[in-house]
Design a protein around this motif. Structure first.
Motif, mmCIF file in Angstrom:
data_model
loop_
_atom_site.group_PDB
_atom_site.id
_atom_site.type_symbol
_atom_site.label_atom_id
_atom_site.label_comp_id
_atom_site.label_asym_id
_atom_site.label_seq_id
_atom_site.Cartn_x
_atom_site.Cartn_y
_atom_site.Cartn_z
ATOM 1 N N ALA A 42 0.849 -1.191 0.000
ATOM 2 C CA ALA A 42 0.000 0.000 0.000
ATOM 3 C C ALA A 42 0.883 1.239 0.000
ATOM 4 N N VAL A 43 0.414 2.279 -0.681
ATOM 5 C CA VAL A 43 1.125 3.553 -0.733
ATOM 6 C C VAL A 43 0.119 4.668 -0.520
ATOM 7 N N ASP A 44 0.503 5.672 0.269
ATOM 8 C CA ASP A 44 -0.351 6.835 0.473
ATOM 9 C C ASP A 44 0.529 8.076 0.566
ATOM 10 N N VAL A 45 -0.072 9.212 0.805
ATOM 11 C CA VAL A 45 0.686 10.470 0.814
ATOM 12 C C VAL A 45 1.688 10.533 1.957
ATOM 13 N N ASP A 46 1.512 9.733 2.991
ATOM 14 C CA ASP A 46 2.370 9.795 4.169
ATOM 15 C C ASP A 46 3.396 8.685 4.254
ATOM 16 N N GLY A 47 3.272 7.651 3.428
ATOM 17 C CA GLY A 47 4.222 6.549 3.522
ATOM 18 C C GLY A 47 3.737 5.333 2.767
ATOM 19 N N CYS A 48 4.328 4.181 3.049
ATOM 20 C CA CYS A 48 3.891 2.945 2.406
ATOM 21 C C CYS A 48 4.031 1.782 3.385
ATOM 22 N N ASP A 49 3.210 0.755 3.149
ATOM 23 C CA ASP A 49 3.215 -0.454 3.959
ATOM 24 C C ASP A 49 3.927 -1.562 3.205
ATOM 25 N N LEU A 50 4.732 -2.334 3.935
ATOM 26 C CA LEU A 50 5.435 -3.481 3.373
ATOM 27 C C LEU A 50 5.060 -4.708 4.185
ATOM 28 N N SER A 51 4.835 -5.837 3.517
ATOM 29 C CA SER A 51 4.397 -7.043 4.205
ATOM 30 C C SER A 51 5.108 -8.264 3.642
ATOM 31 N N ASP A 52 5.340 -9.241 4.508
ATOM 32 C CA ASP A 52 5.868 -10.529 4.053
ATOM 33 C C ASP A 52 4.783 -11.603 4.115
ATOM 34 N N GLY A 53 3.531 -11.169 4.271
ATOM 35 C CA GLY A 53 2.414 -12.097 4.356
ATOM 36 C C GLY A 53 2.001 -12.415 5.773
ATOM 37 N N ASN A 54 2.870 -12.132 6.736
ATOM 38 C CA ASN A 54 2.574 -12.367 8.145
ATOM 39 C C ASN A 54 2.667 -11.083 8.960
ATOM 40 N N GLN A 55 3.747 -10.352 8.764
ATOM 41 C CA GLN A 55 3.929 -9.106 9.494
ATOM 42 C C GLN A 55 3.941 -7.940 8.514
ATOM 43 N N THR A 56 3.562 -6.782 9.011
ATOM 44 C CA THR A 56 3.546 -5.571 8.197
ATOM 45 C C THR A 56 4.360 -4.499 8.900
ATOM 46 N N VAL A 57 5.203 -3.817 8.134
ATOM 47 C CA VAL A 57 5.975 -2.695 8.659
ATOM 48 C C VAL A 57 5.665 -1.480 7.795
ATOM 49 N N ARG A 58 5.911 -0.298 8.346
ATOM 50 C CA ARG A 58 5.548 0.923 7.629
ATOM 51 C C ARG A 58 6.736 1.850 7.474
ATOM 52 N N LEU A 59 6.885 2.332 6.259
ATOM 53 C CA LEU A 59 7.851 3.375 5.957
ATOM 54 C C LEU A 59 7.121 4.704 5.942
ATOM 55 N N ALA A 60 7.463 5.597 6.873
ATOM 56 C CA ALA A 60 6.866 6.927 6.914
ATOM 57 C C ALA A 60 7.745 7.871 6.108
#
Length: 242
Positions: A196-214
């Motif tokens: 996912a990508v939005d104006v504030d950052g993006c989400d990264l997932s390996d299928g189990n956990q999700t981390v966010r780049l702000a």
């Protein structure tokens, strides 16, 4: 007017949260429950709720509610944790909007695919009316909804470019995605993808956990997102190789 630091911290907490506390009410009696939000492109918190839950029935009868998003405390005192209380109105998402927003919610909570199609679940959205940001012990300020809301044109531009950004990064730059997830954001080794990508950052997932780049600031077009991802890749690789 709220400080820019307070606004950015509040946005970061809302965008990055995997869990929050929902305050609803039944005939005047307050009720608190754990929920798993995901932010819509316009920052509105999305909730995938079951009609079997008390809070869902309460929101249907009384849409006024609040969500508490909490960060990590600096030490043993829980009051040093940054947090933001968002007040607003809950509403069921219209059917036409559900597929895209449900996919965004599932991108944040991939484990929920096991029950996401159960008939008793539906997608809800909280329209933000305002917020109280607490940056730590004795550091509080009120934030207007207009101060939190991203520019609609920027939201539309990033949303229009999102699929292309995701496809390009995952297909052509998987190593960069892994460097961001593992080197910069502290994720474990895995098959990382931008989801996912939005104006504030993006989400990264390996299928189990999700981390966010702000992102360092709110972005308004795909070129700015590209520059932010290049910068994040370089930093992630430097940390992995450091």
């Amino acid at each position: 007017m709220a400080s820019q630091d307070g606004i950015r911290e509040a946005i970061g907490l809302i965008r990055g949260a995997n869990a929050a506390t929902l305050a609803s009410s039944a005939e005047g009696q307050p009720f608190a429950s754990l929920v798993t939000p995901a932010p819509a492109p316009d920052l509105s918190p999305l909730l995938w709720l079951s009609t079997l839950s008390a809070h869902t029935r309460q929101l249907a009868a009384e849409p006024r509610c609040a969500l508490l998003f909490t960060g990590t405390a600096e030490g043993p005192n829980p009051q040093t944790a940054p947090r933001v209380t968002v007040t607003g109105l809950a509403e069921r998402v219209p059917e036409a909007e559900v597929p895209a927003l449900k996919a965004r919610w599932l991108a944040r909570h991939p484990y929920a695919a096991l029950y996401a199609d159960f008939a008793d679940f539906s997608l809800w959205r909280v329209r933000i009316g305002g917020a109280l940001q607490v940056g730590g012990f004795a550091r509080a300020e009120r934030i207007k909804a207009s101060e939190l809301a991203p520019d609609p044109e920027a939201v539309a531009a990033i949303l229009a470019a999102e699929a292309g950004i995701i496809d390009h990064m995952n297909a052509d730059h998987a190593d960069a995605v892994a460097a961001i997830a593992q080197g910069l954001l502290g994720g474990a080794a895995g098959d990382w993808r931008i989801v996912a990508v939005d104006v504030d950052g993006c989400d990264l997932s390996d299928g189990n956990q999700t981390v966010r780049l702000a992102f360092l600031a709110r972005l308004s077009d795909s070129d700015a997102v590209r520059a932010a991802l290049i910068r994040a890749t370089r930093e992630g690789r430097a940390r992995l190789n450091g």
